[in-house]
Scaffold this active site. Sequence first.
Site, PDB file in Angstrom:
ATOM      1  N   HIS A  75       0.664  -1.225   0.331  1.00  0.00           N
ATOM      2  CA  HIS A  75      -0.111  -0.017   0.089  1.00  0.00           C
ATOM      3  C   HIS A  75       0.980   1.214   0.017  1.00  0.00           C
ATOM      4  CE1 HIS A  75      -3.955   1.802   1.958  1.00  0.00           C
ATOM      5  NE2 HIS A  75      -3.459   2.583   1.097  1.00  0.00           N
ATOM      6  N   HIS A  77       1.115   5.205  -2.229  1.00  0.00           N
ATOM      7  CA  HIS A  77       0.830   6.378  -2.983  1.00  0.00           C
ATOM      8  C   HIS A  77       2.042   7.098  -3.438  1.00  0.00           C
ATOM      9  CE1 HIS A  77      -3.587   6.105  -1.400  1.00  0.00           C
ATOM     10  NE2 HIS A  77      -2.947   5.757  -0.358  1.00  0.00           N
ATOM     11  N   ARG A  79       1.782   9.377  -6.205  1.00  0.00           N
ATOM     12  CA  ARG A  79       1.230  10.663  -6.902  1.00  0.00           C
ATOM     13  C   ARG A  79       1.815  10.832  -8.092  1.00  0.00           C
ATOM     14  NH1 ARG A  79      -1.796  10.366  -2.542  1.00  0.00           N
ATOM     15  NH2 ARG A  79      -0.925  11.232  -0.460  1.00  0.00           N
ATOM     16  N   ASN A 110      -5.607   6.193  -6.785  1.00  0.00           N
ATOM     17  CA  ASN A 110      -6.129   7.555  -6.537  1.00  0.00           C
ATOM     18  C   ASN A 110      -5.302   8.759  -6.908  1.00  0.00           C
ATOM     19  OD1 ASN A 110      -4.353   6.872  -4.294  1.00  0.00           O
ATOM     20  ND2 ASN A 110      -5.459   8.476  -2.901  1.00  0.00           N
ATOM     21  N   HIS A 194     -10.902   0.175   1.257  1.00  0.00           N
ATOM     22  CA  HIS A 194     -10.705   1.076   2.195  1.00  0.00           C
ATOM     23  C   HIS A 194     -12.211   1.107   2.919  1.00  0.00           C
ATOM     24  CE1 HIS A 194      -9.650   5.580   3.653  1.00  0.00           C
ATOM     25  NE2 HIS A 194     -10.421   5.080   4.242  1.00  0.00           N
ATOM     26  N   ASP A 308       0.850   2.242   3.792  1.00  0.00           N
ATOM     27  CA  ASP A 308       0.093   3.314   3.439  1.00  0.00           C
ATOM     28  C   ASP A 308       0.775   4.739   3.280  1.00  0.00           C
ATOM     29  OD1 ASP A 308      -2.169   4.748   2.655  1.00  0.00           O
ATOM     30  OD2 ASP A 308      -3.352   4.676   4.420  1.00  0.00           O
ATOM     31  N   HIS A 312       2.435  14.086   1.413  1.00  0.00           N
ATOM     32  CA  HIS A 312       1.684  15.602   1.159  1.00  0.00           C
ATOM     33  C   HIS A 312       2.653  16.556   1.559  1.00  0.00           C
ATOM     34  CE1 HIS A 312      -2.530  14.133   0.711  1.00  0.00           C
ATOM     35  NE2 HIS A 312      -2.146  13.229   1.429  1.00  0.00           N
TER      36      HIS A 312
HETATM   37  O1  DOR Z   1      -5.017   9.532   4.849  1.00  0.00           O
HETATM   38  C1  DOR Z   1      -5.054   9.040   3.755  1.00  0.00           C
HETATM   39  N1  DOR Z   1      -4.301   9.574   2.747  1.00  0.00           N
HETATM   40  N2  DOR Z   1      -5.828   7.891   3.449  1.00  0.00           N
HETATM   41  C2  DOR Z   1      -6.077   7.385   2.307  1.00  0.00           C
HETATM   42  O2  DOR Z   1      -6.892   6.630   2.116  1.00  0.00           O
HETATM   43  C3  DOR Z   1      -5.555   8.039   1.081  1.00  0.00           C
HETATM   44  C4  DOR Z   1      -4.168   8.800   1.522  1.00  0.00           C
HETATM   45  C5  DOR Z   1      -3.870   9.726   0.186  1.00  0.00           C
HETATM   46  O3  DOR Z   1      -3.776   9.338  -0.806  1.00  0.00           O
HETATM   47  O4  DOR Z   1      -3.485  10.721   0.792  1.00  0.00           O
HETATM   48 ZN    ZN Z   2      -4.125   4.529   1.094  1.00  0.00          ZN
END
Ligand code: DOR
Ligand code: ZN
Length: 449
Positions: A75, A77, A79, A110, A194, A308, A312
């Site tokens: 898991h 991300h 970006r 996402n 999720h 996860d 950011h």
């Molecule tokens: O806190 C989160 N950030 N939960 C998620 O499910 C998505 C993730 C994100 O992509 O920033």
């Molecule tokens: Zn996630």
Amino acid sequence: MAPPPVRRHRSDSPPKLPAPSLILAGRALLGGRLQPVEIAIGEDGRIASIGRIRTGAPRHDVGDAVILPAATDLHVHLRDPGGSPDVENFSTGTIAAALGGTTLVGEMPNTSPPVTDPDRMAEKAARAHGRAAVDVLLYADPVGATDLGPLARAAGGFKVYLSPTSGIDRVPRPSELPPLWRRMLAYDLPISVHAEDPARFDPRAIPSDPTGWNEWRPPAAEEAAIAMVASAPTGLRLHVAHVTTARSVARVRELGWSCEVTPHHLLLSDGSGTDARFKVNPPLRSEEERRALWEAYRSGRVPVVASDHAPHALADKSLPFEQAPSGVPGAETMLPLLLSRARSGELDLGVLVATACDRPARWFGQPLGRVAVGHRANLLVVDFRSRTALSGRHLHSACGWTPFEGWEAIFPREHYRDGVRIVEDGEYVGQPTGRILRPEYAPGPDRAA
Ligand code: DOR
Ligand code: ZN
């Protein structure tokens, strides 16, 4: 008369093993114990044999350090595309993973735009090609897809969001779920869910700090979402992402599914900080819930740990709590934080290797995650004496911060990918040759467990 001699067919002779190109000597976890071992790595990058080896191949003795299988992180991300490359991209995110001992990442859909059709999947794969330092499995979002077949044939897995979160505004209505599950039945892909039910978000709560965020998106929302999924047909390969309570873990296991917990839900609670660096979905829970989750994990009741990794920009996380995005980075720190717990005796090394390396690799249908003959030689060398304090500025994720500032961590000294060293003395020395993987085999009857 004596019977005629049995003629040996050529295929009866033992298969010829590729000549070893490297022998790693050190200690490894075999049969549940750390034992001295020599691991021969073949020219094909696979583990050719384990034991005392006499050949002329170069021998690398790692001394007192421990040889572990590299991790698979179900898991992350990254970006890419759509995010700011200064926050993360395929290159920075996978180099961070490699330095943290992770050799395969599952990348979430996402992104912007979300991965809902084969063209977007191809675009993402093209962006990873020539940039990724480790292998990548790409998830697709089936909710917005019109024709699931071509998307499923390109994807490594599905991700279903039951609640809105970063980059996800549209979620399926409860009445849309049964046809969605039925459509996915045709494809034998891992499905990550999720699980938060937005109908259970508490409008009375004031989400201006992590405690308020936890009250607004409470554990009851997670439990309700798991109950919503419980009516899915059997035969789906279901995995619940970032489960936050021991009760949810027990329920998911009763239902026969897989699940993951994250280092932030295991180690941080809603009292760990007051600002938006500690804002994440699902939220950090109370200290009492956290302790129970750690106990469930430590005692081997959780099949998988995953980061996860949700980077950011620090500027965005410095906004007032209500406006700041949710998510914390973690790809580089997942294994190092838990290796430190293993050193201190709080976590059994066998539980860590099973949850971070073996089961997630099996969940993705990959010959990875074990020191076993025939497996890819994606291995780590870990010196448990080399403890460091985490500092966001020195990490390699482009976002440049961590919610674990100052925490003790043990980073792998070396990381081999297919027998080739990509981390040496804790520095990345690899090439961007990461591949896009899809499951090679379906996991056994007990799923990821
Ligand atoms: O806190 C989160 N950030 N939960 C998620 O499910 C998505 C993730 C994100 O992509 O920033
Ligand atoms: Zn996630």
